[in-house]
Motif scaffolding. Sequence first.
Motif, PDB file in Angstrom:
ATOM      1  N   ILE A 168       0.857  -1.200   0.000  1.00 15.26           N
ATOM      2  CA  ILE A 168       0.000   0.000   0.000  1.00 15.26           C
ATOM      3  C   ILE A 168       0.888   1.244   0.000  1.00 15.26           C
ATOM      4  CG2 ILE A 168      -1.772   1.289   1.278  1.00 15.26           C
ATOM      5  CD1 ILE A 168      -2.752  -1.380   2.438  1.00 15.26           C
ATOM      6  N   ASP A 169       1.966   1.155   0.760  1.00 14.24           N
ATOM      7  CA  ASP A 169       2.903   2.279   0.875  1.00 14.24           C
ATOM      8  C   ASP A 169       3.540   2.620  -0.477  1.00 14.24           C
ATOM      9  OD1 ASP A 169       4.264   4.225   2.424  1.00 14.24           O
ATOM     10  OD2 ASP A 169       6.031   2.926   2.571  1.00 14.24           O
ATOM     11  N   GLN A 170       3.661   1.590  -1.336  1.00 16.13           N
ATOM     12  CA  GLN A 170       4.363   1.804  -2.615  1.00 16.13           C
ATOM     13  C   GLN A 170       3.432   2.084  -3.788  1.00 16.13           C
ATOM     14  OE1 GLN A 170       6.350  -1.937  -2.747  1.00 16.13           O
ATOM     15  NE2 GLN A 170       7.932  -1.330  -1.265  1.00 16.13           N
ATOM     16  N   ALA A 171       2.118   2.006  -3.553  1.00 21.35           N
ATOM     17  CA  ALA A 171       1.184   2.016  -4.689  1.00 21.35           C
ATOM     18  C   ALA A 171       1.000   3.380  -5.349  1.00 21.35           C
ATOM     19  CB  ALA A 171      -0.171   1.470  -4.237  1.00 21.35           C
ATOM     20  N   GLY A 172       1.365   4.450  -4.669  1.00 21.99           N
ATOM     21  CA  GLY A 172       1.228   5.760  -5.284  1.00 21.99           C
ATOM     22  C   GLY A 172       0.195   6.663  -4.617  1.00 21.99           C
ATOM     23  N   TYR A 173      -0.187   6.315  -3.396  1.00 21.48           N
ATOM     24  CA  TYR A 173      -1.118   7.180  -2.663  1.00 21.48           C
ATOM     25  C   TYR A 173      -0.384   8.405  -2.120  1.00 21.48           C
ATOM     26  CZ  TYR A 173      -4.356   3.218  -2.598  1.00 21.48           C
ATOM     27  OH  TYR A 173      -5.190   2.201  -2.948  1.00 21.48           O
ATOM     28  N   ALA A 174      -1.128   9.527  -2.013  1.00 26.77           N
ATOM     29  CA  ALA A 174      -0.566  10.728  -1.407  1.00 26.77           C
ATOM     30  C   ALA A 174      -0.649  10.659   0.114  1.00 26.77           C
ATOM     31  CB  ALA A 174      -1.290  11.966  -1.915  1.00 26.77           C
ATOM     32  N   PHE A 175      -1.694   9.965   0.608  1.00 25.18           N
ATOM     33  CA  PHE A 175      -1.904   9.826   2.048  1.00 25.18           C
ATOM     34  C   PHE A 175      -2.521   8.460   2.326  1.00 25.18           C
ATOM     35  CE2 PHE A 175      -2.621  14.239   0.808  1.00 25.18           C
ATOM     36  CZ  PHE A 175      -1.741  14.932   1.623  1.00 25.18           C
ATOM     37  N   ILE A 176      -2.254   7.961   3.529  1.00 23.50           N
ATOM     38  CA  ILE A 176      -2.918   6.734   3.973  1.00 23.50           C
ATOM     39  C   ILE A 176      -3.637   7.047   5.275  1.00 23.50           C
ATOM     40  CG2 ILE A 176      -2.575   4.388   4.844  1.00 23.50           C
ATOM     41  CD1 ILE A 176      -0.029   4.362   2.989  1.00 23.50           C
ATOM     42  N   GLU A 177      -4.952   6.844   5.282  1.00 26.24           N
ATOM     43  CA  GLU A 177      -5.702   7.016   6.518  1.00 26.24           C
ATOM     44  C   GLU A 177      -5.732   5.665   7.219  1.00 26.24           C
ATOM     45  OE1 GLU A 177      -9.832   9.143   7.683  1.00 26.24           O
ATOM     46  OE2 GLU A 177     -10.043   7.229   6.675  1.00 26.24           O
ATOM     47  N   MET A 178      -5.146   5.601   8.413  1.00 24.35           N
ATOM     48  CA  MET A 178      -5.008   4.296   9.068  1.00 24.35           C
ATOM     49  C   MET A 178      -5.319   4.333  10.565  1.00 24.35           C
ATOM     50  SD  MET A 178      -2.358   5.698  10.416  1.00 24.35           S
ATOM     51  CE  MET A 178      -1.840   4.451  11.583  1.00 24.35           C
ATOM     52  N   TRP A 179      -5.815   5.469  11.061  1.00 28.75           N
ATOM     53  CA  TRP A 179      -6.031   5.584  12.511  1.00 28.75           C
ATOM     54  C   TRP A 179      -7.126   6.599  12.759  1.00 28.75           C
ATOM     55  CZ3 TRP A 179      -4.214   8.079  17.346  1.00 28.75           C
ATOM     56  CH2 TRP A 179      -3.936   7.165  18.381  1.00 28.75           C
ATOM     57  N   GLY A 180      -7.591   6.633  13.971  1.00 25.16           N
ATOM     58  CA  GLY A 180      -8.629   7.591  14.331  1.00 25.16           C
ATOM     59  C   GLY A 180     -10.009   7.042  14.040  1.00 25.16           C
ATOM     60  N   GLY A 181     -10.991   7.905  14.118  1.00 23.20           N
ATOM     61  CA  GLY A 181     -12.369   7.445  13.978  1.00 23.20           C
ATOM     62  C   GLY A 181     -12.653   6.410  15.047  1.00 23.20           C
ATOM     63  N   ALA A 182     -13.237   5.294  14.640  1.00 23.58           N
ATOM     64  CA  ALA A 182     -13.601   4.263  15.621  1.00 23.58           C
ATOM     65  C   ALA A 182     -12.479   3.260  15.872  1.00 23.58           C
ATOM     66  CB  ALA A 182     -14.847   3.527  15.144  1.00 23.58           C
ATOM     67  N   THR A 183     -11.337   3.405  15.181  1.00 22.74           N
ATOM     68  CA  THR A 183     -10.321   2.344  15.273  1.00 22.74           C
ATOM     69  C   THR A 183      -9.740   2.212  16.677  1.00 22.74           C
ATOM     70  OG1 THR A 183      -8.494   3.791  14.607  1.00 22.74           O
ATOM     71  CG2 THR A 183      -9.641   2.613  12.849  1.00 22.74           C
ATOM     72  N   PHE A 184      -9.632   3.313  17.377  1.00 29.10           N
ATOM     73  CA  PHE A 184      -9.036   3.298  18.719  1.00 29.10           C
ATOM     74  C   PHE A 184      -9.945   2.538  19.694  1.00 29.10           C
ATOM     75  CE2 PHE A 184      -7.694   4.928  22.794  1.00 29.10           C
ATOM     76  CZ  PHE A 184      -6.379   5.334  22.647  1.00 29.10           C
ATOM     77  N   ASP A 185     -11.201   2.944  19.697  1.00 28.07           N
ATOM     78  CA  ASP A 185     -12.203   2.305  20.545  1.00 28.07           C
ATOM     79  C   ASP A 185     -12.294   0.809  20.239  1.00 28.07           C
ATOM     80  OD1 ASP A 185     -14.443   1.505  21.934  1.00 28.07           O
ATOM     81  OD2 ASP A 185     -15.786   2.996  21.091  1.00 28.07           O
ATOM     82  N   SER A 186     -12.399   0.491  18.962  1.00 28.51           N
ATOM     83  CA  SER A 186     -12.543  -0.906  18.561  1.00 28.51           C
ATOM     84  C   SER A 186     -11.330  -1.736  18.969  1.00 28.51           C
ATOM     85  CB  SER A 186     -12.754  -0.981  17.048  1.00 28.51           C
ATOM     86  OG  SER A 186     -12.759  -2.317  16.639  1.00 28.51           O
ATOM     87  N   ALA A 187     -10.147  -1.141  18.844  1.00 29.85           N
ATOM     88  CA  ALA A 187      -8.919  -1.872  19.188  1.00 29.85           C
ATOM     89  C   ALA A 187      -8.941  -2.315  20.651  1.00 29.85           C
ATOM     90  CB  ALA A 187      -7.690  -1.009  18.901  1.00 29.85           C
ATOM     91  N   ILE A 188      -9.322  -1.414  21.545  1.00 30.25           N
ATOM     92  CA  ILE A 188      -9.301  -1.817  22.957  1.00 30.25           C
ATOM     93  C   ILE A 188     -10.565  -2.583  23.345  1.00 30.25           C
ATOM     94  CG2 ILE A 188      -7.666  -0.108  23.813  1.00 30.25           C
ATOM     95  CD1 ILE A 188     -10.073   1.541  24.766  1.00 30.25           C
ATOM     96  N   ARG A 189     -11.709  -2.211  22.761  1.00 31.45           N
ATOM     97  CA  ARG A 189     -12.984  -2.807  23.166  1.00 31.45           C
ATOM     98  C   ARG A 189     -13.139  -4.233  22.646  1.00 31.45           C
ATOM     99  NH1 ARG A 189     -17.994  -0.091  24.672  1.00 31.45           N
ATOM    100  NH2 ARG A 189     -17.026   1.895  24.152  1.00 31.45           N
ATOM    101  N   TYR A 190     -12.798  -4.437  21.384  1.00 29.23           N
ATOM    102  CA  TYR A 190     -13.064  -5.737  20.763  1.00 29.23           C
ATOM    103  C   TYR A 190     -11.799  -6.533  20.437  1.00 29.23           C
ATOM    104  CZ  TYR A 190     -17.581  -3.478  19.992  1.00 29.23           C
ATOM    105  OH  TYR A 190     -18.759  -2.814  20.157  1.00 29.23           O
ATOM    106  N   LEU A 191     -10.786  -5.849  19.926  1.00 28.96           N
ATOM    107  CA  LEU A 191      -9.629  -6.579  19.403  1.00 28.96           C
ATOM    108  C   LEU A 191      -8.571  -6.825  20.469  1.00 28.96           C
ATOM    109  CD1 LEU A 191      -9.224  -4.632  16.032  1.00 28.96           C
ATOM    110  CD2 LEU A 191     -10.709  -6.575  16.533  1.00 28.96           C
TER     111      LEU A 191
END
Length: 626
Positions: A48-71
């Motif tokens: 993904i890092d090499q594919a040619g994206y200008a930005f990668i959104e990979m954190w924030g939103g519900a990911t923090f909550d989900s990581a501790i609550r479920y994962l």
Amino acid sequence: MADRTKKADLKPKQSPVQFMDTTLRDGHQSLLATRLKLEDMLPIAEKIDQAGYAFIEMWGGATFDSAIRYLKEDPWERIRALKRVMPNTPFQMLLRGQNLIGYRHYADDVVERFIDRAIINGINVIRIFDALNDLRNLKTSFRATMKYGGKVQGAICYTVSRFHNNDLFVEQGKRLEDMGSDSICVKDMAGLLSPYDAFDLISKLKAEISVPIHLHTHDTSAMAVATYVKAIEAGVDVIDTAISSMASGTSQPPVETLARVLEGGPRDPKFDMDLLTEIADYFIEVRKKYSEFESDYTGVDPRVLTYQIPGGMTSNLAQQLSEQKALHRMRDVLDEVPRVREDFGFPPLVTPASQIVGTQATLNVLTGERYKVITTETSNYLKGLYGKPSGPINEEIQKKAIGDGVPVTVRPADLLEPEMEKAKKDLEKELGKEVENIEDVLIYALFPKVALDFFKYKDKPVAEKNLDSASAAEPAGPLIAPSEFNVKIHGENFDVKVGGVGHPGEGGRPYFIYINGQLEEVMVESLMEVMPSAEGRIESHAGGRSIRPKVAHDGDVTSPMPGAVVSLKVKEGEAVKAGAVVLVIEAMKMQSEVHTAIDGVVIAIHVSEGDRVNPDEVLVEVRPTS
Ligand code: MN
């Protein structure tokens, strides 16, 4: 003031469209209830890092909550681990202004520390929005992002109502630029922005604003590709897409499609298409592992234009309702959401407003009476503690929620005392040890209850628990399972707790087992001779956790829905007045006060803080004094 018109004229209009990949954040948040694990991101991250994206959104939103609550994953470690394998493309996170990644306003010191840690760990760009578009709620997070060297992306929450129009959004964009935004995002979290409205809005923004314009939308109504194309014609700089196998429906539209649409033209992003295919193939396989989180509400649904509910919210509502065993009420809840939204002054349906509106709508439907139960978050919202929405609030509902209290008019966070020091002390008290790791303190400051479960789990891995119980079992007798344990099945963690054991009858012995807090009755037929002593141990152990009584009296206090007891407000022997708060329940991420219906004395309490409860159980018994 920024000099807008001149700089806008100087900008080359034919530069390639830039893309942000949302697969690792909004993609799985919208399609898989935010359950994608780090272990399934890492093998493909480098590509993904090499594919040619200008930005990668990979954190924030519900990911923090989900990581501790479920994962049961450390959310901070996710940034570091991904950064190690994705060093080239800037990381972006989504931040809810003063709400950070939670559901209430946090004090300024929490906001500052959180942003500091996010940037130190590897976040480069922070997309900051306020659910009510109340810019006062962005001040602290903007200031902190600049202070710690991150790029600020000010976001406008796009929504549709008789109080919203493109001119209002452009005004907001100008103010966001004046506040120091390095870029501006039109955040269409529900996928409501039509192609021609997008053309109008982006054209106006490009004429007025000199920093890059990002557009974020969802493909729920299947018009997102058209919306992006018109936005590109209007000069948008960056668009958000997901890899095809994690795209479309309530997610973003596919990157490959947009890349092909633009191919050979003046704004061709020139992606490595083979690499995109490889990434897409990878996620076809990974997605299968998460099939239990796919819901019926993540596909194409043009009705979103009527309901105006974001994809993430729809799949969360479906998930919540199924946890409440009420999935069949989904349509009723979807009908109720716009009514609650109107009562609330038409907030854009984005977290936390979406969660507050969604849970209140769910309660209105499930209790059979609108605003019979009002969550703490709803009363805080109606008090003005989340800021000011664009439309007027229903005063009758407001009065019902806050009584004679006066709504606040200042920046809500100005009312908050610093929280970090207290959070550290409270956490140390809870864990019985010193806590030096500020990231742990932040986890606790943001989600205290979930954090404690998470730390408990972290300290005691499943394997260790199994070992404990195995070595505790008597070698000669049958193995005794612990009455409370976590089990991992097909990669998903379940909390299992034996609530009680009934008397054996035909078909075996009934066990009452809580699975993730939901009570199930399981008939167990033993396939071997159980030694009396062993059986006795089971019974005596479970006896202390007997099933709570069923409702029989007016003074029996029950929970309106399955949830967990957050706090108990009464003691045995205490006199209470009708309407007094007896306990507070957390369900669907929101808290609700539970009241006594009658005057009387508390004669029995059947719960303690942290217990999982169900609506048919008596939690507290109140009896009239005379
Ligand atoms: Mn989104």
